[in-house]
Design an enzyme around this catalytic site. Structure first.
Site, PDB file in Angstrom:
ATOM      1  N   ASP A  73      -7.877  -1.193   1.008  1.00  0.00           N
ATOM      2  CA  ASP A  73      -8.557   0.103   1.145  1.00  0.00           C
ATOM      3  C   ASP A  73      -8.838   0.787  -0.197  1.00  0.00           C
ATOM      4  O   ASP A  73      -9.626   1.716  -0.266  1.00  0.00           O
ATOM      5  CB  ASP A  73      -7.706   1.055   2.002  1.00  0.00           C
ATOM      6  CG  ASP A  73      -7.570   0.562   3.425  1.00  0.00           C
ATOM      7  OD1 ASP A  73      -8.379  -0.286   3.833  1.00  0.00           O
ATOM      8  OD2 ASP A  73      -6.644   1.015   4.118  1.00  0.00           O
ATOM      9  N   GLN A 105     -11.746  -9.812   6.533  1.00  0.00           N
ATOM     10  CA  GLN A 105     -11.680  -9.142   5.222  1.00  0.00           C
ATOM     11  C   GLN A 105     -10.298  -9.199   4.582  1.00  0.00           C
ATOM     12  O   GLN A 105     -10.161  -9.000   3.382  1.00  0.00           O
ATOM     13  CB  GLN A 105     -12.046  -7.653   5.366  1.00  0.00           C
ATOM     14  CG  GLN A 105     -13.443  -7.402   5.814  1.00  0.00           C
ATOM     15  CD  GLN A 105     -13.600  -6.002   6.393  1.00  0.00           C
ATOM     16  OE1 GLN A 105     -14.055  -5.103   5.723  1.00  0.00           O
ATOM     17  NE2 GLN A 105     -13.206  -5.819   7.637  1.00  0.00           N
ATOM     18  N   LYS A 112     -40.690  -3.126   6.661  1.00  0.00           N
ATOM     19  CA  LYS A 112     -39.485  -3.824   6.189  1.00  0.00           C
ATOM     20  C   LYS A 112     -38.938  -4.724   7.302  1.00  0.00           C
ATOM     21  O   LYS A 112     -38.843  -4.299   8.449  1.00  0.00           O
ATOM     22  CB  LYS A 112     -38.451  -2.765   5.792  1.00  0.00           C
ATOM     23  CG  LYS A 112     -37.355  -3.323   4.973  1.00  0.00           C
ATOM     24  CD  LYS A 112     -36.549  -2.244   4.331  1.00  0.00           C
ATOM     25  CE  LYS A 112     -35.439  -2.929   3.562  1.00  0.00           C
ATOM     26  NZ  LYS A 112     -34.512  -2.020   3.006  1.00  0.00           N
ATOM     27  N   GLY A 146       2.290   3.142   2.223  1.00  0.00           N
ATOM     28  CA  GLY A 146       3.537   3.148   3.003  1.00  0.00           C
ATOM     29  C   GLY A 146       4.622   2.367   2.294  1.00  0.00           C
ATOM     30  O   GLY A 146       5.767   2.829   2.152  1.00  0.00           O
ATOM     31  N   SER A 147       4.277   1.198   1.809  1.00  0.00           N
ATOM     32  CA  SER A 147       5.258   0.343   1.118  1.00  0.00           C
ATOM     33  C   SER A 147       5.757   1.017  -0.153  1.00  0.00           C
ATOM     34  O   SER A 147       6.946   0.931  -0.494  1.00  0.00           O
ATOM     35  CB  SER A 147       4.626  -1.000   0.755  1.00  0.00           C
ATOM     36  OG  SER A 147       4.146  -1.625   1.906  1.00  0.00           O
ATOM     37  N   GLY A 156     -26.768  -4.232  -1.122  1.00  0.00           N
ATOM     38  CA  GLY A 156     -28.108  -3.664  -1.005  1.00  0.00           C
ATOM     39  C   GLY A 156     -28.394  -3.135   0.393  1.00  0.00           C
ATOM     40  O   GLY A 156     -29.508  -3.268   0.910  1.00  0.00           O
ATOM     41  N   GLY A 171     -11.378   0.314   6.734  1.00  0.00           N
ATOM     42  CA  GLY A 171     -11.247   1.610   6.066  1.00  0.00           C
ATOM     43  C   GLY A 171     -11.138   2.699   7.120  1.00  0.00           C
ATOM     44  O   GLY A 171     -12.120   3.324   7.485  1.00  0.00           O
ATOM     45  N   ARG A 172      -9.924   2.873   7.634  1.00  0.00           N
ATOM     46  CA  ARG A 172      -9.689   3.876   8.677  1.00  0.00           C
ATOM     47  C   ARG A 172      -9.885   5.279   8.135  1.00  0.00           C
ATOM     48  O   ARG A 172     -10.440   6.133   8.791  1.00  0.00           O
ATOM     49  CB  ARG A 172      -8.265   3.717   9.208  1.00  0.00           C
ATOM     50  CG  ARG A 172      -8.225   3.387  10.676  1.00  0.00           C
ATOM     51  CD  ARG A 172      -6.816   3.397  11.200  1.00  0.00           C
ATOM     52  NE  ARG A 172      -5.872   2.770  10.295  1.00  0.00           N
ATOM     53  CZ  ARG A 172      -5.134   1.710  10.600  1.00  0.00           C
ATOM     54  NH1 ARG A 172      -5.254   1.131  11.772  1.00  0.00           N
ATOM     55  NH2 ARG A 172      -4.271   1.213   9.733  1.00  0.00           N
ATOM     56  N   GLY A 224       0.814  -1.212   0.000  1.00  0.00           N
ATOM     57  CA  GLY A 224       0.000   0.000   0.000  1.00  0.00           C
ATOM     58  C   GLY A 224       0.847   1.261   0.000  1.00  0.00           C
ATOM     59  O   GLY A 224       2.050   1.224  -0.325  1.00  0.00           O
TER      60      GLY A 224
HETATM   61  N1  LIG Z   1       6.633   7.456   4.180  1.00  0.00           N
HETATM   62  C1  LIG Z   1       7.321   6.316   4.175  1.00  0.00           C
HETATM   63  N2  LIG Z   1       8.560   6.283   3.620  1.00  0.00           N
HETATM   64  C2  LIG Z   1       9.247   5.126   3.579  1.00  0.00           C
HETATM   65  N3  LIG Z   1       8.796   3.946   4.063  1.00  0.00           N
HETATM   66  C3  LIG Z   1       7.585   3.923   4.619  1.00  0.00           C
HETATM   67  C4  LIG Z   1       6.769   5.108   4.698  1.00  0.00           C
HETATM   68  N4  LIG Z   1       5.611   4.773   5.315  1.00  0.00           N
HETATM   69  C5  LIG Z   1       5.685   3.455   5.603  1.00  0.00           C
HETATM   70  N5  LIG Z   1       6.879   2.952   5.188  1.00  0.00           N
HETATM   71  C6  LIG Z   1       7.319   1.564   5.325  1.00  0.00           C
HETATM   72  O1  LIG Z   1       6.453   0.715   4.559  1.00  0.00           O
HETATM   73  C7  LIG Z   1       6.082  -0.449   5.307  1.00  0.00           C
HETATM   74  C8  LIG Z   1       4.594  -0.700   5.210  1.00  0.00           C
HETATM   75  O2  LIG Z   1       3.862   0.468   5.550  1.00  0.00           O
HETATM   76  P1  LIG Z   1       2.373   0.413   6.105  1.00  0.00           P
HETATM   77  O3  LIG Z   1       2.343  -0.416   7.335  1.00  0.00           O
HETATM   78  O4  LIG Z   1       1.922   1.812   6.180  1.00  0.00           O
HETATM   79  O5  LIG Z   1       1.562  -0.432   5.051  1.00  0.00           O
HETATM   80  P2  LIG Z   1       1.063  -0.106   3.588  1.00  0.00           P
HETATM   81  O6  LIG Z   1       2.062  -0.577   2.623  1.00  0.00           O
HETATM   82  O7  LIG Z   1       0.667   1.330   3.446  1.00  0.00           O
HETATM   83  O8  LIG Z   1      -0.221  -1.026   3.465  1.00  0.00           O
HETATM   84  P3  LIG Z   1      -1.642  -0.964   4.251  1.00  0.00           P
HETATM   85  O9  LIG Z   1      -2.652  -0.650   3.197  1.00  0.00           O
HETATM   86  O10 LIG Z   1      -1.768  -2.335   4.811  1.00  0.00           O
HETATM   87  O11 LIG Z   1      -1.565   0.091   5.316  1.00  0.00           O
HETATM   88  C9  LIG Z   1       6.596  -0.239   6.744  1.00  0.00           C
HETATM   89  O12 LIG Z   1       7.629  -1.171   6.988  1.00  0.00           O
HETATM   90  C10 LIG Z   1       7.164   1.155   6.779  1.00  0.00           C
HETATM   91  O13 LIG Z   1       8.459   1.196   7.404  1.00  0.00           O
HETATM   92  O1  LIG Z   2      -5.176  -4.175  12.513  1.00  0.00           O
HETATM   93  P1  LIG Z   2      -4.277  -3.421  11.617  1.00  0.00           P
HETATM   94  O2  LIG Z   2      -2.921  -4.005  11.461  1.00  0.00           O
HETATM   95  O3  LIG Z   2      -4.256  -1.958  11.916  1.00  0.00           O
HETATM   96  O4  LIG Z   2      -4.904  -3.581  10.152  1.00  0.00           O
HETATM   97  C1  LIG Z   2      -6.167  -3.063   9.850  1.00  0.00           C
HETATM   98  C2  LIG Z   2      -6.034  -1.931   8.889  1.00  0.00           C
HETATM   99  O5  LIG Z   2      -5.406  -2.358   7.706  1.00  0.00           O
HETATM  100  C3  LIG Z   2      -6.192  -2.019   6.582  1.00  0.00           C
HETATM  101  O6  LIG Z   2      -6.932  -3.163   6.261  1.00  0.00           O
HETATM  102  C4  LIG Z   2      -5.314  -1.665   5.394  1.00  0.00           C
HETATM  103  O7  LIG Z   2      -4.675  -0.449   5.575  1.00  0.00           O
HETATM  104  C5  LIG Z   2      -7.146  -0.914   7.067  1.00  0.00           C
HETATM  105  O8  LIG Z   2      -8.343  -0.800   6.343  1.00  0.00           O
HETATM  106  C6  LIG Z   2      -7.361  -1.337   8.485  1.00  0.00           C
HETATM  107  O9  LIG Z   2      -7.657  -0.218   9.281  1.00  0.00           O
END
Ligand SMILES: Nc1ncnc2c1ncn2[C@@H]1O[C@H](COP(=O)(O)OP(=O)(O)OP(=O)(O)O)[C@@H](O)[C@H]1O
Ligand SMILES: O=P(O)(O)OC[C@H]1O[C@](O)(CO)[C@@H](O)[C@@H]1O
Length: 309
Positions: free
Chosen positions: A112, A238, A198, A89-90, A170, A155-156, A87
């Site tokens: 998400d 999910q 309903k 972050g990755s 629905g 979906g935070r 996602g």
């Molecule tokens: N801004 C950033 N710059 C570089 N690396 C990041 C950044 N944000 C997150 N990361 C790295 O990416 C990895 C995954 O990030 P994160 O937990 O936010 O999941 P994600 O890939 O966004 O997926 P998800 O949809 O599950 O949140 C973590 O190991 C984190 O160190």
């Molecule tokens: O329990 P965790 O690790 O926060 O993961 C749940 C979160 O991950 C997601 O599924 C993906 O970012 C969000 O919708 C949810 O808030």
């Protein structure tokens, strides 16, 4: 995720490349946890849910020093190109590695559907189908018991999963983080629905909505005028389960495209589905950006809610 890893490996084998898989995301990359992969090792990966490589958030990787160390670890292992599946972050991490000289291609994967530059991320369709299955079952129970049910989906910060599952399931109402909803309005709809005869009322609520699913349930029960309300949080159900055909095919297309981009020397791009075409989108254009929820879909979910009038 597994279908994407399989696709990347198969496409790379097709180019005569050696393939290594990184265990546990950036934490594993930092520790040099590479697993050599041959095509025999990929048997059965297509249909498996979760990630067989594991995933871990890494605070170490978040530092500048950590990212440089990750590039070093990759170089020491002889890595010439990396495909990152994940996602926002990755993908931010992928851009940082690419900027430090390790050629990277990105594949969007998150339930998400909030990654910019792609219509769909891997995992969205599977999670959506799971959420719809839950709503269908809840509606059966709700009808039998003449109850209201509040279903909380993931979906935070983004209501995509809630709106799309409400549409497909629905549901009678949907609450998301992007749009404000007054609990009194939901209670009013619910009472109209009850008076109209309903047998059930199903509300889908994003995890990040205000009021929360729990608060809304409390409002309905405090009003006490019509149905009693129960809460079901879909939770981590999910994010598991075998991928849908759509997700498997998307993973295959994005995985093969990522390998092709690396082979073409066109690193630093995320593979995105735009319309029915896979495009190479510069990572710097999508990192820090979100894919906003289409307000038209939110309105449609409201329009199609079958409230008796
Ligand atoms: N801004 C950033 N710059 C570089 N690396 C990041 C950044 N944000 C997150 N990361 C790295 O990416 C990895 C995954 O990030 P994160 O937990 O936010 O999941 P994600 O890939 O966004 O997926 P998800 O949809 O599950 O949140 C973590 O190991 C984190 O160190
Ligand atoms: O329990 P965790 O690790 O926060 O993961 C749940 C979160 O991950 C997601 O599924 C993906 O970012 C969000 O919708 C949810 O808030």
């Amino acid at each position: 995720m597994n279908a994407a890893v399989r696709a990347v490996a198969q496409a790379a084998f097709g180019k005569g490349w050696e393939v290594a898989a990184v265990e546990s995301g950036y934490a594993g990359l930092l520790e040099g946890r590479f697993r050599s992969v041959d095509s025999g090792a990929l048997s059965g990966w297509m249909s498996r849910g979760g990630t067989m490589l594991g995933t871990e958030r890494s605070d170490d990787f978040a530092t500048d020093e950590g990212k440089s160390r990750a590039v070093e670890a990759a170089r020491e292992a002889g890595v010439e190109g990396l495909v990152v599946v994940g996602g926002g972050g990755s993908l931010a991490g992928a851009l940082a590695l690419d900027e430090r000289g390790l050629p990277v291609a990105g594949i969007p994967a998150t339930i998400d559907n909030d990654v910019a530059g792609t219509d769909m991320s891997i995992g969205v369709d599977t999670a959506l189908n799971t959420a719809v299955g839950i709503i269908d079952r809840i509606r059966d129970t709700a009808s039998s018991h003449h109850r209201a049910h509040v279903v909380e989906v993931f979906g935070r910060d983004n209501g995509y999963l809630a709106v799309m599952s409400a549409l497909a399931g629905g549901a009678d109402a949907v609450l998301t983080p992007e749009f404000e909803t007054k609990p009194e309005d939901i209670v009013r709809l619910l009472e109209e629905s009850y008076e109209g005869g309903k047998p059930h009322f199903v509300v889908v609520v994003s995890e990040g909505a205000s009021p929360t699913a729990d608060e809304l349930c409390g409002h309905i029960n405090d009003a006490g005028e019509s149905y009693a309300a129960d809460l079901t949080a879909a939770g981590h159900i999910q994010s598991g389960g075998g991928p849908t055909a759509f997700d498997r095919i998307l993973a295959g297309r994005l995985g093969a495209a990522a390998v092709k981009a690396l082979a073409d020397g066109d690193a630093g791009k995320m593979m995105g589905l735009q319309g029915n075409v896979i495009e190479r989108v510069p990572l710097e254009e999508i990192v820090g950006e979100d894919r906003p929820l289409d307000p038209g879909l939110y309105e449609l979910a409201g329009e199609l809610a079958r409230i008796p009038r």
